[in-house]
Design a protein around this motif. Structure first.
Motif, PDB file in Angstrom:
ATOM      1  N   PRO A   1      -5.599  11.143  -2.722  1.00 13.21           N
ATOM      2  CA  PRO A   1      -4.321  10.822  -3.514  1.00 13.21           C
ATOM      3  C   PRO A   1      -3.367   9.744  -3.135  1.00 13.21           C
ATOM      4  CG  PRO A   1      -4.660  13.257  -3.588  1.00 13.21           C
ATOM      5  CD  PRO A   1      -5.464  12.476  -2.461  1.00 13.21           C
ATOM      6  N   ASN A   2      -3.108   8.758  -3.935  1.00 17.16           N
ATOM      7  CA  ASN A   2      -2.157   7.716  -3.491  1.00 17.16           C
ATOM      8  C   ASN A   2      -2.826   6.604  -2.704  1.00 17.16           C
ATOM      9  OD1 ASN A   2       0.555   7.061  -4.513  1.00 17.16           O
ATOM     10  ND2 ASN A   2       1.466   7.401  -2.471  1.00 17.16           N
ATOM     11  N   VAL A   3      -4.250   6.459  -2.650  1.00 17.39           N
ATOM     12  CA  VAL A   3      -4.670   5.354  -2.047  1.00 17.39           C
ATOM     13  C   VAL A   3      -4.776   4.063  -2.634  1.00 17.39           C
ATOM     14  CG1 VAL A   3      -7.024   5.837  -2.555  1.00 17.39           C
ATOM     15  CG2 VAL A   3      -6.895   5.088  -0.343  1.00 17.39           C
TER      16      VAL A   3
ATOM     17  N   LEU B   1     -12.567   4.358  -2.342  1.00 17.26           N
ATOM     18  CA  LEU B   1     -11.403   3.632  -1.808  1.00 17.26           C
ATOM     19  C   LEU B   1     -10.700   4.212  -0.537  1.00 17.26           C
ATOM     20  CD1 LEU B   1     -10.120   0.921  -2.625  1.00 17.26           C
ATOM     21  CD2 LEU B   1      -8.139   2.319  -4.056  1.00 17.26           C
ATOM     22  N   LEU B   2     -10.776   3.467   0.454  1.00 18.70           N
ATOM     23  CA  LEU B   2     -10.208   3.856   1.633  1.00 18.70           C
ATOM     24  C   LEU B   2      -8.973   2.993   2.146  1.00 18.70           C
ATOM     25  CD1 LEU B   2     -13.956   4.135   3.415  1.00 18.70           C
ATOM     26  CD2 LEU B   2     -12.350   6.253   2.869  1.00 18.70           C
ATOM     27  N   GLU B   3      -8.191   3.545   3.107  1.00 15.02           N
ATOM     28  CA  GLU B   3      -6.891   2.766   3.358  1.00 15.02           C
ATOM     29  C   GLU B   3      -7.649   2.259   4.890  1.00 15.02           C
ATOM     30  OE1 GLU B   3      -3.214   1.749   2.677  1.00 15.02           O
ATOM     31  OE2 GLU B   3      -3.737   3.966   1.716  1.00 15.02           O
ATOM     32  N   ALA B   4      -7.301   0.753   4.773  1.00 12.91           N
ATOM     33  CA  ALA B   4      -7.747   0.128   5.943  1.00 12.91           C
ATOM     34  C   ALA B   4      -6.769   0.208   7.032  1.00 12.91           C
ATOM     35  CB  ALA B   4      -7.926  -1.452   5.702  1.00 12.91           C
ATOM     36  N   SER B   5      -5.654   0.586   6.872  1.00 13.81           N
ATOM     37  CA  SER B   5      -4.533   0.600   7.950  1.00 13.81           C
ATOM     38  C   SER B   5      -4.626   2.082   8.564  1.00 13.81           C
ATOM     39  CB  SER B   5      -3.228   0.265   7.283  1.00 13.81           C
ATOM     40  OG  SER B   5      -2.903   1.085   6.248  1.00 13.81           O
ATOM     41  N   GLU B   6      -5.359   3.085   7.892  1.00 13.38           N
ATOM     42  CA  GLU B   6      -5.187   4.338   8.581  1.00 13.38           C
ATOM     43  C   GLU B   6      -6.713   4.799   8.967  1.00 13.38           C
ATOM     44  OE1 GLU B   6      -3.463   7.055   5.559  1.00 13.38           O
ATOM     45  OE2 GLU B   6      -1.805   5.717   4.954  1.00 13.38           O
ATOM     46  N   VAL B   7      -6.642   5.898   9.932  1.00 11.15           N
ATOM     47  CA  VAL B   7      -7.816   6.408  10.190  1.00 11.15           C
ATOM     48  C   VAL B   7      -8.666   7.058   9.442  1.00 11.15           C
ATOM     49  CG1 VAL B   7      -6.929   6.368  12.792  1.00 11.15           C
ATOM     50  CG2 VAL B   7      -6.709   8.427  11.440  1.00 11.15           C
ATOM     51  N   LEU B   8      -9.721   7.166   9.451  1.00 15.21           N
ATOM     52  CA  LEU B   8     -10.478   7.793   8.426  1.00 15.21           C
ATOM     53  C   LEU B   8     -10.136   9.479   8.550  1.00 15.21           C
ATOM     54  CD1 LEU B   8     -13.072   7.273   6.511  1.00 15.21           C
ATOM     55  CD2 LEU B   8     -14.709   8.196   8.222  1.00 15.21           C
TER      56      LEU B   8
ATOM     57  N   ALA C   1     -24.159   1.401   2.907  1.00 14.54           N
ATOM     58  CA  ALA C   1     -23.320   1.156   1.622  1.00 14.54           C
ATOM     59  C   ALA C   1     -22.613  -0.254   1.725  1.00 14.54           C
ATOM     60  CB  ALA C   1     -22.157   2.314   1.543  1.00 14.54           C
ATOM     61  N   PRO C   2     -22.673  -0.833   0.786  1.00 12.12           N
ATOM     62  CA  PRO C   2     -22.099  -2.371   0.746  1.00 12.12           C
ATOM     63  C   PRO C   2     -20.431  -1.909   0.915  1.00 12.12           C
ATOM     64  CG  PRO C   2     -23.396  -1.990  -1.088  1.00 12.12           C
ATOM     65  CD  PRO C   2     -23.332  -0.720  -0.612  1.00 12.12           C
ATOM     66  N   ARG C   3     -19.789  -2.928   1.610  1.00 11.48           N
ATOM     67  CA  ARG C   3     -18.167  -2.913   1.951  1.00 11.48           C
ATOM     68  C   ARG C   3     -17.588  -3.846   1.211  1.00 11.48           C
ATOM     69  NH1 ARG C   3     -19.064  -1.083   7.889  1.00 11.48           N
ATOM     70  NH2 ARG C   3     -17.637  -2.783   8.487  1.00 11.48           N
ATOM     71  N   VAL C   4     -16.697  -3.768   0.872  1.00 15.00           N
ATOM     72  CA  VAL C   4     -15.771  -4.517   0.284  1.00 15.00           C
ATOM     73  C   VAL C   4     -14.265  -4.514   0.593  1.00 15.00           C
ATOM     74  CG1 VAL C   4     -14.827  -5.534  -1.946  1.00 15.00           C
ATOM     75  CG2 VAL C   4     -17.016  -4.735  -1.894  1.00 15.00           C
ATOM     76  N   ASN C   5     -13.937  -5.508   1.278  1.00  9.62           N
ATOM     77  CA  ASN C   5     -12.250  -5.638   1.692  1.00  9.62           C
ATOM     78  C   ASN C   5     -11.260  -6.124   0.675  1.00  9.62           C
ATOM     79  OD1 ASN C   5     -13.254  -4.334   4.170  1.00  9.62           O
ATOM     80  ND2 ASN C   5     -13.776  -6.567   5.048  1.00  9.62           N
ATOM     81  N   LEU C   6     -10.270  -5.409   0.245  1.00 10.41           N
ATOM     82  CA  LEU C   6      -9.577  -5.976  -0.756  1.00 10.41           C
ATOM     83  C   LEU C   6      -8.196  -5.356  -0.846  1.00 10.41           C
ATOM     84  CD1 LEU C   6      -9.408  -3.066  -2.639  1.00 10.41           C
ATOM     85  CD2 LEU C   6     -11.480  -4.015  -3.743  1.00 10.41           C
ATOM     86  N   SER C   7      -7.265  -5.971  -1.778  1.00  5.89           N
ATOM     87  CA  SER C   7      -5.973  -5.467  -1.810  1.00  5.89           C
ATOM     88  C   SER C   7      -5.808  -4.957  -3.403  1.00  5.89           C
ATOM     89  CB  SER C   7      -5.109  -6.554  -1.785  1.00  5.89           C
ATOM     90  OG  SER C   7      -3.644  -6.178  -2.221  1.00  5.89           O
ATOM     91  N   ALA C   8      -5.665  -3.540  -3.579  1.00  3.48           N
ATOM     92  CA  ALA C   8      -5.579  -2.937  -5.216  1.00  3.48           C
ATOM     93  C   ALA C   8      -4.379  -3.534  -5.618  1.00  3.48           C
ATOM     94  CB  ALA C   8      -5.611  -1.579  -5.060  1.00  3.48           C
ATOM     95  N   LYS C   9      -3.290  -3.833  -4.963  1.00  4.85           N
ATOM     96  CA  LYS C   9      -2.000  -4.222  -5.412  1.00  4.85           C
ATOM     97  C   LYS C   9      -2.124  -5.517  -5.944  1.00  4.85           C
ATOM     98  CE  LYS C   9       2.931  -4.215  -4.224  1.00  4.85           C
ATOM     99  NZ  LYS C   9       4.042  -3.897  -2.977  1.00  4.85           N
ATOM    100  N   THR C  10      -2.535  -6.609  -5.233  1.00  2.58           N
ATOM    101  CA  THR C  10      -2.515  -8.004  -5.577  1.00  2.58           C
ATOM    102  C   THR C  10      -3.778  -8.415  -6.171  1.00  2.58           C
ATOM    103  OG1 THR C  10      -3.507  -8.962  -3.461  1.00  2.58           O
ATOM    104  CG2 THR C  10      -1.067  -8.544  -3.876  1.00  2.58           C
ATOM    105  N   GLY C  11      -4.918  -7.797  -6.174  1.00 11.12           N
ATOM    106  CA  GLY C  11      -6.130  -8.185  -6.647  1.00 11.12           C
ATOM    107  C   GLY C  11      -7.030  -9.109  -5.737  1.00 11.12           C
ATOM    108  N   TRP C  12      -6.411  -9.427  -4.441  1.00  3.47           N
ATOM    109  CA  TRP C  12      -7.198  -9.981  -3.657  1.00  3.47           C
ATOM    110  C   TRP C  12      -8.531  -9.651  -3.639  1.00  3.47           C
ATOM    111  CZ3 TRP C  12      -8.310  -8.965   1.796  1.00  3.47           C
ATOM    112  CH2 TRP C  12      -8.849  -9.840   2.647  1.00  3.47           C
ATOM    113  N   HIS C  13      -9.573 -10.546  -3.473  1.00  2.00           N
ATOM    114  CA  HIS C  13     -10.855 -10.151  -3.050  1.00  2.00           C
ATOM    115  C   HIS C  13     -11.578  -9.132  -4.322  1.00  2.00           C
ATOM    116  CE1 HIS C  13     -11.550 -11.304   1.244  1.00  2.00           C
ATOM    117  NE2 HIS C  13     -11.346 -12.694   0.596  1.00  2.00           N
ATOM    118  N   LYS C  14     -10.724  -8.842  -5.279  1.00  2.00           N
ATOM    119  CA  LYS C  14     -11.489  -8.007  -6.233  1.00  2.00           C
ATOM    120  C   LYS C  14     -12.677  -8.508  -6.941  1.00  2.00           C
ATOM    121  CE  LYS C  14      -9.379  -9.681 -10.460  1.00  2.00           C
ATOM    122  NZ  LYS C  14      -8.279  -9.341 -11.729  1.00  2.00           N
ATOM    123  N   ASP C  15     -13.019  -9.807  -6.959  1.00  2.00           N
ATOM    124  CA  ASP C  15     -14.135 -10.462  -7.722  1.00  2.00           C
ATOM    125  C   ASP C  15     -15.562 -10.238  -6.535  1.00  2.00           C
ATOM    126  OD1 ASP C  15     -12.781 -12.038  -5.522  1.00  2.00           O
ATOM    127  OD2 ASP C  15     -14.395 -13.465  -5.620  1.00  2.00           O
ATOM    128  N   ARG C  16     -15.215  -9.516  -5.243  1.00  2.00           N
ATOM    129  CA  ARG C  16     -16.415  -9.255  -4.418  1.00  2.00           C
ATOM    130  C   ARG C  16     -16.982  -7.812  -4.923  1.00  2.00           C
ATOM    131  NH1 ARG C  16     -14.721 -11.388   1.541  1.00  2.00           N
ATOM    132  NH2 ARG C  16     -14.270 -13.504   0.749  1.00  2.00           N
TER     133      ARG C  16
END
Length: 517
Positions: free
Chosen positions: A263-265, A343-350, A400-415
């Motif tokens: 939730p809230n990721v 979707l995983l939070e990059a700034s938090e531990v798994l 698994a392929p990995r994509v680094n992005l920003s859900a808020k701004t859409g940064w790298h969503k094209d990847r």
């Protein structure tokens, strides 16, 4: 009796580490030098050798199962859309469940349980259509309630007809009258539904709703089903043959993507960025999304069907009410999907929840893409160390392929599209039987299975009877250790790709036929 043990999904098993070969090999070069015809002839010889072993009917069916080709599916029109709207707690979701004939929409005796607009496939007397459940309209709503009302209005915009639900036991309220004014502005065909008319004595309550000026009120009881047949007869009369807002669903239908995460990721924010509109209610409150939300989104020039799923809670048996049903919907969405974006939070531990979600995807056999949210907020030094941490924490899904992005701004969503394409191509991939057996022959010759108790199991023949995910079955003379099977899976990935998909590796241990004298 058939005995097939299956390893796969890239999971680490408790019993032993992966087999480590003693030396390097040149298997890739040897395979490249082998022609398709030579590989086919080798496989045919191995297949003939299987006749010396005890095979059952299931074995025979497995060996003959694969048929390549088949007619291509034609383009399909998008079914018409029926939106169900009304103020909170008038029974919209109960009516939707009645229409679709199963408990899909989350229902609870609390106003405002449905917050997004949620689509389900329905059918009545041969007419297939999409029914859209919406959050309740609040008059002069503020905060999240205002955004819920905006979602309901968007649902009307893309609908071909509308069911406007009113609580007949309460009568028309000022909010109902405000909804009527909005519906008139939209100009869509509207059917007035007088809900909670449980018996004939309440028919007069329904008749009072003529005053709304929408024509005949249809008295129904969504809970008991009373009157819903007549209502659906009227609704399908109003619906066109295909949606005025659709177009064509591409051959085979859009690929189906489940959007998963705790939730809230940021799942709803990402879906909105991909759709290019505020498609899903986004609020800082964790767990805002409760129903899976289907959305056809155009990405990379193609349509995709995205499902924004309710955030998975800590334990299904601990969830209650709406959250409990939402967790069931999440599993259902994954079951219907082809690929999962976790979707995983990059700034938090798994977290433990993240691990459980990944395990759910692996157990389902779906293709997998990992998306790390808020990566743009990481500085360069932190990104370097974070990559190392991810490699360690997610070693069991390193494929698994990995994509680094920003859900808020859409940064790298094209990847995201190239990653989805890679995962789905792998999920659909089949290795020709000749190539598969040639690969295994070279692999076993270079790195034989360890001798245990004076015995060394041999691989007699291999086949890939199915894809989605790729499933490979080995006929062997003995049990292959889990570590050796993991070694085979790793080398399959290195040789044939399979990035983004789990691989199931099954084993059938067979004994030689006893010779009759």
């Amino acid at each position: 009796m058939s005995t097939e043990n299956t390893a796969g999904h890239g999971l680490q098993e408790a019993d032993g580490a992966e087999y480590v070969p003693a030396r390097e090999d040149d298997i890739a070069e040897r395979l490249a030098a082998l022609s398709d015809e030579e590989a086919r002839q080798r496989a045919e010889a191995l297949r003939a050798g299987l006749e010396d072993y005890e095979l059952d009917e299931e074995d025979a069916a497995l060996l003959d199962r694969w048929e390549e080709g088949g007619p291509e599916a034609e383009d399909e029109p998008v079914p018409p859309v029926l939106a169900v709207v009304g103020r909170p707690n008038v029974g919209k979701s109960t009516l939707v469940n009645r229409i679709i004939g199963r408990r899909e929409a989350v229902v609870e005796d609390v106003p405002g349980v449905t917050r997004d607009r949620v689509s389900y496939e329905a059918e009545w007397n041969g007419t297939v259509f999409t029914v859209v459940d919406t959050g309740g309209w609040e008059h002069d709503a503020k905060g999240i309630h205002q955004r819920v009302a905006e979602q309901a209005e968007l649902a009307v915009d893309v609908a071909d007809a509308v069911l406007f639900v009113v609580d007949a036991t309460v009568g028309a309220t000022s909010t109902d009258e405000a909804v009527v004014r909005l519906l008139r502005r939209k100009g869509k065909p509207v059917i007035l539904v007088a809900n909670k008319v449980d018996d004939i004595t309440q028919e007069a309550d329904a008749a009072a709703l003529w005053g709304l000026g929408l024509g005949q009120p249809y008295p129904v009881s969504a809970v008991h089903g009373r009157g819903t047949g007549d209502l659906l007869d009227a609704a399908v009369e109003l619906l066109p043959e295909e949606s005025a807002h659709g177009g064509l669903i591409p051959r085979g239908g859009p690929r189906r993507v489940a959007l998963l995460g705790r939730p809230n990721v940021g799942k709803s924010s990402l879906l909105n960025k991909l759709a290019g509109s505020d498609r899903v209610v986004v609020d800082d409150t964790a767990g805002t999304t409760r129903d899976p939300v289907d959305e056809l989104i155009e990405l990379g020039g193609r349509l995709w069907r995205f499902v924004d799923t309710a955030g998975i809670r800590r334990r299904q048996h601990m969830a209650h009410g709406a959250d409990y049903y939402a967790s069931l919907r999440t599993q259902s969405a994954l079951d219907k999907a082809e690929v999962a974006v976790v979707l995983l939070e990059a700034s938090e531990v798994l977290s433990e929840q993240d691990v459980r979600i990944l395990q759910t995807v692996l157990d389902s056999g779906r293709a997998l893409v990992l998306a790390f949210n808020k990566w743009d907020l990481m500085d360069e030094d932190r990104r370097y160390y974070l990559e190392r941490e991810i490699d360690k924490d997610l070693a069991h899904v390193a494929w698994a392929p990995r994509v680094n992005l920003s859900a808020k701004t859409g940064w790298h969503k094209d990847r995201l599209v190239p990653a989805l394409d890679t995962a789905l191509e792998s999920w659909d991939r089949r290795i020709p039987t000749g190539k598969l057996n040639a690969f295994l022959g070279e692999l076993v010759a270079a790195h034989p299975h360890p001798v245990r108790g004076g015995k060394q199991p041999r691989i007699l023949f291999a086949t890939q009877p199915s894809t989605r995910p790729p499933r490979i079955v080995l006929f062997t003379t003995g049990f292959l250790e889990p570590g050796y099977r993991r070694f085979i899976i790793r080398r399959l990935r290195e040789t044939f790709g399979f990035e983004g998909t789990p691989i199931e590796l099954g084993m059938r241990v067979r004994e030689k036929r006893s010779r009759k004298r």
